[in-house]
Scaffold this motif. Structure first.
Motif, PDB file in Angstrom:
ATOM      1  N   ARG A  62       0.844  -1.193   0.000  1.00  0.00           N
ATOM      2  CA  ARG A  62       0.000   0.000   0.000  1.00  0.00           C
ATOM      3  C   ARG A  62       0.880   1.243   0.000  1.00  0.00           C
ATOM      4  N   CYS A  63       0.243   2.372  -0.160  1.00  0.00           N
ATOM      5  CA  CYS A  63       0.969   3.644  -0.084  1.00  0.00           C
ATOM      6  C   CYS A  63       1.317   3.943   1.373  1.00  0.00           C
ATOM      7  N   TRP A  64       2.435   4.603   1.588  1.00  0.00           N
ATOM      8  CA  TRP A  64       2.797   5.053   2.933  1.00  0.00           C
ATOM      9  C   TRP A  64       1.942   6.238   3.346  1.00  0.00           C
ATOM     10  N   CYS A  65       1.712   7.138   2.418  1.00  0.00           N
ATOM     11  CA  CYS A  65       1.008   8.391   2.715  1.00  0.00           C
ATOM     12  C   CYS A  65      -0.460   8.282   2.330  1.00  0.00           C
ATOM     13  N   LEU A  66      -1.302   8.124   3.342  1.00  0.00           N
ATOM     14  CA  LEU A  66      -2.730   8.072   3.081  1.00  0.00           C
ATOM     15  C   LEU A  66      -3.323   9.482   3.070  1.00  0.00           C
ATOM     16  N   ASN A  67      -2.757  10.369   3.881  1.00  0.00           N
ATOM     17  CA  ASN A  67      -3.162  11.774   3.908  1.00  0.00           C
ATOM     18  C   ASN A  67      -1.911  12.624   3.720  1.00  0.00           C
ATOM     19  N   THR A  68      -2.014  13.670   2.899  1.00  0.00           N
ATOM     20  CA  THR A  68      -0.855  14.525   2.663  1.00  0.00           C
ATOM     21  C   THR A  68      -1.174  15.966   3.031  1.00  0.00           C
ATOM     22  N   LEU A  69      -0.125  16.684   3.438  1.00  0.00           N
ATOM     23  CA  LEU A  69      -0.265  18.106   3.739  1.00  0.00           C
ATOM     24  C   LEU A  69      -0.312  18.891   2.447  1.00  0.00           C
ATOM     25  N   LYS A  70      -1.215  19.816   2.372  1.00  0.00           N
ATOM     26  CA  LYS A  70      -1.324  20.689   1.195  1.00  0.00           C
ATOM     27  C   LYS A  70      -0.684  22.046   1.454  1.00  0.00           C
ATOM     28  N   LYS A  71      -0.376  22.326   2.737  1.00  0.00           N
ATOM     29  CA  LYS A  71       0.220  23.622   3.053  1.00  0.00           C
ATOM     30  C   LYS A  71       1.718  23.475   3.265  1.00  0.00           C
ATOM     31  N   ARG A  72       2.411  24.570   3.125  1.00  0.00           N
ATOM     32  CA  ARG A  72       3.862  24.624   3.241  1.00  0.00           C
ATOM     33  C   ARG A  72       4.297  24.373   4.679  1.00  0.00           C
ATOM     34  N   VAL A  73       5.348  23.592   4.836  1.00  0.00           N
ATOM     35  CA  VAL A  73       5.963  23.367   6.146  1.00  0.00           C
ATOM     36  C   VAL A  73       7.212  24.237   6.195  1.00  0.00           C
ATOM     37  N   PRO A  74       7.366  25.077   7.226  1.00  0.00           N
ATOM     38  CA  PRO A  74       8.550  25.934   7.289  1.00  0.00           C
ATOM     39  C   PRO A  74       9.839  25.116   7.208  1.00  0.00           C
ATOM     40  N   ARG A  75      10.753  25.581   6.396  1.00  0.00           N
ATOM     41  CA  ARG A  75      12.012  24.867   6.152  1.00  0.00           C
ATOM     42  C   ARG A  75      12.769  24.605   7.449  1.00  0.00           C
ATOM     43  N   GLU A  76      12.710  25.553   8.384  1.00  0.00           N
ATOM     44  CA  GLU A  76      13.449  25.376   9.642  1.00  0.00           C
ATOM     45  C   GLU A  76      12.853  24.287  10.535  1.00  0.00           C
ATOM     46  N   HIS A  77      11.659  23.797  10.217  1.00  0.00           N
ATOM     47  CA  HIS A  77      11.048  22.706  10.983  1.00  0.00           C
ATOM     48  C   HIS A  77      11.406  21.331  10.415  1.00  0.00           C
ATOM     49  N   ILE A  78      11.963  21.306   9.199  1.00  0.00           N
ATOM     50  CA  ILE A  78      12.261  20.039   8.524  1.00  0.00           C
ATOM     51  C   ILE A  78      13.723  19.662   8.749  1.00  0.00           C
TER      52      ILE A  78
END
Length: 112
Positions: A30-46
């Motif tokens: 199956r797929c790993w990602c069943l739900n995905t974020l559509k909004k931007r995640v701040p680069r400093e959080h990744i």
């Protein structure tokens, strides 16, 4: 004549092993990602990210972000980012351009 059933049994066993190795090499069913974020995640959080291309069991490109720990916790938080967002497209471009060693994860600092 007695070796014929043994030969057929060994041949059948070999076919089953080959089929099983193909299933296991293809990854999860199956797929790993069943739900995905559509909004931007701040680069400093990744902290890092992984990109999994389309495969036979999952028709979606999957981008999994590993976020930096918050408040000195050791909990690893991962989120799926939609590959269709501007940030998702930029991460895929960076992955294709700079991930020359074909590693499974990539530090976000390598992209910016």
């Amino acid at each position: 004549m007695a070796f014929l059933p043994r030969t057929l049994l060994l041949l059948l066993l070999a076919v089953v092993c080959i089929q099983l190795s193909g299933v296991l090499a293809d990854g999860p069913d199956r797929c790993w990602c069943l739900n995905t974020l559509k909004k931007r995640v701040p680069r400093e959080h990744i902290e890092e990210f992984s990109i999994f291309p389309r495969k036979s069991k999952c028709e979606n490109v999957e981008i999994i972000l590993t976020l930096k720990p918050v408040n000195n916790t050791s909990e690893v938080v991962q989120r799926c980012l939609s590959p269709d967002t501007k940030q998702g497209i930029n991460l895929q471009l960076c992955w294709n351009r700079k991930n020359i060693n074909k590693t499974s994860t990539f530090k976000i600092s390598n992209c910016f």
